[in-house]
Design a protein around this motif. Structure first.
Motif, short mmCIF file in Angstrom:
data_model
loop_
_atom_site.label_atom_id
_atom_site.label_comp_id
_atom_site.label_asym_id
_atom_site.label_seq_id
_atom_site.Cartn_x
_atom_site.Cartn_y
_atom_site.Cartn_z
N UNK A 252 0.72 -1.25 -0.02
CA UNK A 252 -0.04 -0.02 -0.11
C UNK A 252 0.77 1.24 0.13
N UNK A 253 2.15 1.14 0.47
CA UNK A 253 3.15 2.27 0.47
C UNK A 253 4.12 2.09 -0.54
N UNK A 254 4.09 1.08 -1.42
CA UNK A 254 5.17 1.02 -2.20
C UNK A 254 4.83 0.22 -3.53
N UNK A 255 4.16 0.97 -4.45
CA UNK A 255 3.46 0.37 -5.42
C UNK A 255 4.51 -0.71 -6.34
N UNK A 256 5.91 -0.49 -6.30
CA UNK A 256 6.72 -1.41 -6.87
C UNK A 256 6.65 -2.88 -6.37
N UNK A 257 6.28 -3.17 -5.26
CA UNK A 257 6.19 -4.43 -4.80
C UNK A 257 5.45 -5.21 -5.42
N UNK A 258 5.70 -6.39 -5.90
CA UNK A 258 4.58 -7.21 -6.87
C UNK A 258 5.07 -8.59 -6.67
N UNK A 259 5.97 -8.97 -5.80
CA UNK A 259 6.23 -10.41 -5.67
C UNK A 259 6.63 -11.10 -4.18
N UNK A 260 6.08 -11.98 -4.04
CA UNK A 260 6.18 -12.81 -2.73
C UNK A 260 6.93 -13.93 -3.00
N UNK A 261 8.06 -14.21 -2.39
CA UNK A 261 8.83 -15.49 -2.54
C UNK A 261 8.86 -16.34 -1.30
N UNK A 262 7.91 -17.44 -1.28
CA UNK A 262 7.63 -18.07 -0.24
C UNK A 262 8.69 -19.17 0.24
N UNK A 263 9.76 -19.10 -0.72
CA UNK A 263 10.97 -20.06 -0.31
C UNK A 263 10.57 -21.30 -0.62
N UNK A 264 11.69 -22.33 -0.06
CA UNK A 264 11.42 -23.59 -0.32
C UNK A 264 10.74 -24.34 0.81
N UNK A 265 11.24 -25.67 0.94
CA UNK A 265 10.68 -26.55 1.95
C UNK A 265 9.65 -27.55 1.60
#
Length: 463
Positions: A252-265
């Motif tokens: 909401x404060x950073x429009x550039x943010x568009x990716x969530x890396x949920x890692x491995x496992x």
């Protein structure tokens, strides 16, 4: 008394995917293991490369199905976690599947540069750079950014890491950054919070203070990794909700943010009773991310995963010969093998990791409870009920017996120090690579011969 084959069928159900018995002998994905033993000897490590592609395609398909089923508006990228196996034959096989890469240390970067120069990947590939960065690691990242690898994303492990990029990176377009969130450890851990990553309460302030007004950088990605792996537990779902919620607040404060890396496992099949429901878990992850984003009125992020063990574990195995049998007391019968768990399968020794364990021959014989002993003189070099989580049974026979550990392809060669010095100076075993030809026949290649005494003596300084 039942034969071993009848016993295992009644115990866990057999045959299973990837394993069949023909004429009293075990086959692995149609590979005649006794024929391999007769050709190459034991101990023998082997890697059946088509499994790597099969696992990647399975995950990509299940994520795509979940995206469609949930009307999810983000995309999915499969990143291979190189630290699970850096070997060229593994990475080349993985790259056939339109994937991306995740790195964890400095020497990953020259490896990627070498693959690009050979035409096996291009500079458009997304490269997620994780881990606590040494100066050399950060320098490699900066050099490759300047060389045109524009989709390298350094994931900040701490706030100080940002400073060197801020001092050194000057590009026509802003450099994309990620931040790793320091995850809370599971309740039975010795620590409350992971040593890796930025504290969750510091992330937004750090964005405001360092990144928001800096024209050279864009914060594109949030990353977290849960040490217990992806699992259908309250702990996992609670952690997932926490980090997706942070993503929404930051978006909401950073429009550039568009990716969530949920890692491995993502788990691999480590026993014959493995019943993990991949389709359910992947759909549930996608569904819950979408629900949390909807609650915060934020568009769903693109999803990245960093699967390592899942990608490579099930492609490999190691075969042994029983050198001798020892009855040490009324209850404990030992089969002594021509290799070592400490040197060949270090996770057995260090983590009590279990693997699929099966005899290669003599399936028509009766069965007995046994302990398996490695050939080193170390008291911890064994595989028994405690390590295996279940009693270990093998054919009861005086004939020559061979056994195999399967799905051992992640970390074991690197942790044991391939080609180096090993406990009791046991040599690295011969390693065979197996590919499938277009006509479905097998292609065998000796990747590494068994280490010899001259090589060992040279490493020790004797020659």
């Amino acid at each position: 008394m039942q034969s071993y084959e009848e016993f295992i069928d009644l115990s866990v159900g057999f045959p299973q995917e990837g394993f069949e018995v023909y004429d009293d002998e075990l086959y692995f994905h149609d590979l005649n293991l006794m024929e391999m033993i007769e050709t190459y000897g034991t101990p023998l490590r082997f890697t059946y490369l088509p499994i790597v592609s099969k696992k990647i395609q399975q995950a990509k398909l299940l994520f795509q199905q979940a995206i469609v089923k949930n009307n999810y508006r983000g995309s999915y990228k499969y990143c291979y976690c190189t630290k699970s196996s850096h070997f060229k034959h593994i990475v080349e096989e993985a790259l056939k599947n339109d994937i991306h890469l995740e790195t964890s240390s400095a020497f990953d970067m020259p490896m990627i540069d070498a693959l690009e120069k050979k035409g096996l990947l291009n500079k458009e590939m997304t490269v997620i750079c994780n881990g606590f960065k040494t100066f050399q690691y950060k320098t490699y990242i900066i050099d490759m950014l300047h060389d045109g690898f524009k989709n390298i994303i350094p994931v900040l492990d701490n706030k100080e890491e940002f400073n060197i990029y801020d001092d050194e990176v000057e590009m026509d377009t802003p450099c994309n950054l990620g931040i790793r969130i320091a995850a809370e450890e599971q309740p039975d851990s010795q620590f409350y919070t992971s040593r890796l990553g930025v504290r969750i309460e510091d992330v937004i302030d750090f964005y405001y203070n360092k990144i928001e007004k800096n024209p050279n950088f864009r914060l594109k990605l949030l990353h977290f990794f849960i040490n217990s792996g992806i699992s259908d537990t309250p702990y996992y779902w609670n952690e997932l909700e926490k980090y997706v919620t942070l993503y929404c607040k930051l978006k909401k404060i950073n429009p550039d943010l568009d990716t969530l890396d949920i890692g491995g496992g993502m788990p691999f099949k480590d026993s014959l009773v493995f019943d993990f429901d991949y389709e359910y878990m992947i759909n549930e992850i996608v569904s819950r991310i979408k629900e949390i984003c909807a609650e915060h009125d934020v568009i769903e992020p693109d999803i990245i995963t960093e699967f390592g063990k899942y990608t490579v574990a099930e492609a490999s195995g190691i075969l042994y010969k029983v050198l001798g049998r020892k009855q040490q007391n009324d209850r404990e019968r030992w089969l002594m093998l021509d290799g070592s768990f400490i040197t060949n399968l270090p996770d057995v020794w260090a983590l009590n990791q279990k693997y699929v364990l099966l005899p290669i021959n003599n399936w028509d014989s009766e069965y007995e409870r046994v302990n398996l002993g490695g050939i080193t003189c170390d008291g911890q070099d064994y595989y028994n009920q405690e390590a295996h989580m279940n009693s270990v049974f093998m054919p009861k026979t005086r004939k020559v017996q061979y056994i195999g550990f399967f799905h051992t392809g992640a970390y074991q060669e690197v942790l044991s120090g391939y080609g180096g010095i090993h406990h009791c100076l046991l040599p690295s075993p011969k390693h065979v690579l197996i590919r499938r030809n277009r006509d479905e026949t097998f292609n065998f290649e000796v990747f590494g011969e068994e280490q010899n005494s001259k090589q060992v003596l040279k490493l020790l300084g004797y020659s």
